[in-house]
Motif scaffolding. Structure first.
Motif, PDB file in Angstrom:
ATOM      1  N   GLU A 266     -13.357  -5.900 -51.073  1.00 47.89           N
ATOM      2  CA  GLU A 266     -12.779  -7.217 -50.545  1.00 47.89           C
ATOM      3  C   GLU A 266     -11.882  -7.728 -51.515  1.00 47.89           C
TER       4      GLU A 266
ATOM      5  N   MET B 177      -8.528  -5.746 -50.861  1.00 45.05           N
ATOM      6  CA  MET B 177      -7.859  -6.275 -49.487  1.00 45.05           C
ATOM      7  C   MET B 177      -7.363  -7.673 -50.081  1.00 45.05           C
ATOM      8  N   ARG B 178      -7.716  -8.781 -50.624  1.00 40.73           N
ATOM      9  CA  ARG B 178      -7.476  -9.939 -51.114  1.00 40.73           C
ATOM     10  C   ARG B 178      -5.958  -9.747 -51.849  1.00 40.73           C
ATOM     11  N   ARG B 179      -6.102  -9.069 -52.942  1.00 37.44           N
ATOM     12  CA  ARG B 179      -4.949  -8.511 -53.583  1.00 37.44           C
ATOM     13  C   ARG B 179      -3.661  -7.953 -52.991  1.00 37.44           C
ATOM     14  N   LEU B 180      -4.141  -7.181 -51.937  1.00 34.85           N
ATOM     15  CA  LEU B 180      -2.953  -6.724 -51.227  1.00 34.85           C
ATOM     16  C   LEU B 180      -2.322  -7.438 -50.312  1.00 34.85           C
ATOM     17  N   GLU B 181      -3.222  -8.531 -49.866  1.00 37.07           N
ATOM     18  CA  GLU B 181      -2.669  -9.526 -48.829  1.00 37.07           C
ATOM     19  C   GLU B 181      -1.617 -10.516 -49.838  1.00 37.07           C
ATOM     20  N   VAL B 182      -2.179 -10.789 -50.851  1.00 36.19           N
ATOM     21  CA  VAL B 182      -1.172 -11.584 -51.833  1.00 36.19           C
ATOM     22  C   VAL B 182      -0.008 -10.761 -52.111  1.00 36.19           C
TER      23      VAL B 182
ATOM     24  N   ARG C 128       1.698  -8.385 -50.556  1.00 34.52           N
ATOM     25  CA  ARG C 128       2.579  -8.200 -49.451  1.00 34.52           C
ATOM     26  C   ARG C 128       3.085  -9.605 -49.307  1.00 34.52           C
ATOM     27  N   ILE C 129       2.628 -10.758 -49.464  1.00 37.35           N
ATOM     28  CA  ILE C 129       3.249 -12.184 -49.030  1.00 37.35           C
ATOM     29  C   ILE C 129       4.083 -12.288 -50.283  1.00 37.35           C
TER      30      ILE C 129
ATOM     31  N   ILE D 180       1.237  -2.122 -54.685  1.00 41.19           N
ATOM     32  CA  ILE D 180       0.808  -2.091 -53.327  1.00 41.19           C
ATOM     33  C   ILE D 180       0.411  -0.701 -53.090  1.00 41.19           C
TER      34      ILE D 180
ATOM     35  N   GLU E  20      -3.466   0.445 -51.946  1.00 42.37           N
ATOM     36  CA  GLU E  20      -3.719   1.323 -50.743  1.00 42.37           C
ATOM     37  C   GLU E  20      -4.345   2.632 -50.949  1.00 42.37           C
TER      38      GLU E  20
END
Length: 65
Positions: free
Chosen positions: A4, A7-12, A14-15, A52, A56
């Protein structure tokens, strides 16, 4: 880091990567862009891409052949 958190860190990341993309495009298309600032933004974008990719890779389990 658990799944989790990754996934949260990846979203940040990517933004932030998309935001840097927009900033680089705006700075370079304005014609008055500071080349040093542009280089710093591009370098930051590359660092984000590397982070990233590493996160991944952490999501994909290692398969022993």
């Amino acid at each position: 880091m658990n799944l989790e958190d990754i996934m949260r860190r990846l979203e940040v990341l990517r933004i932030e990567h998309r935001d840097l993309d927009s900033a680089i495009l705006a700075l370079s298309s304005s014609g008055t862009g500071d080349q040093l600032q542009l280089a710093r933004l591009k370098k930051r974008k590359l660092r984000l891409r590397d982070e990233i990719a590493a996160l991944e890779d952490a999501l994909v389990p290692d398969i022993i052949a």
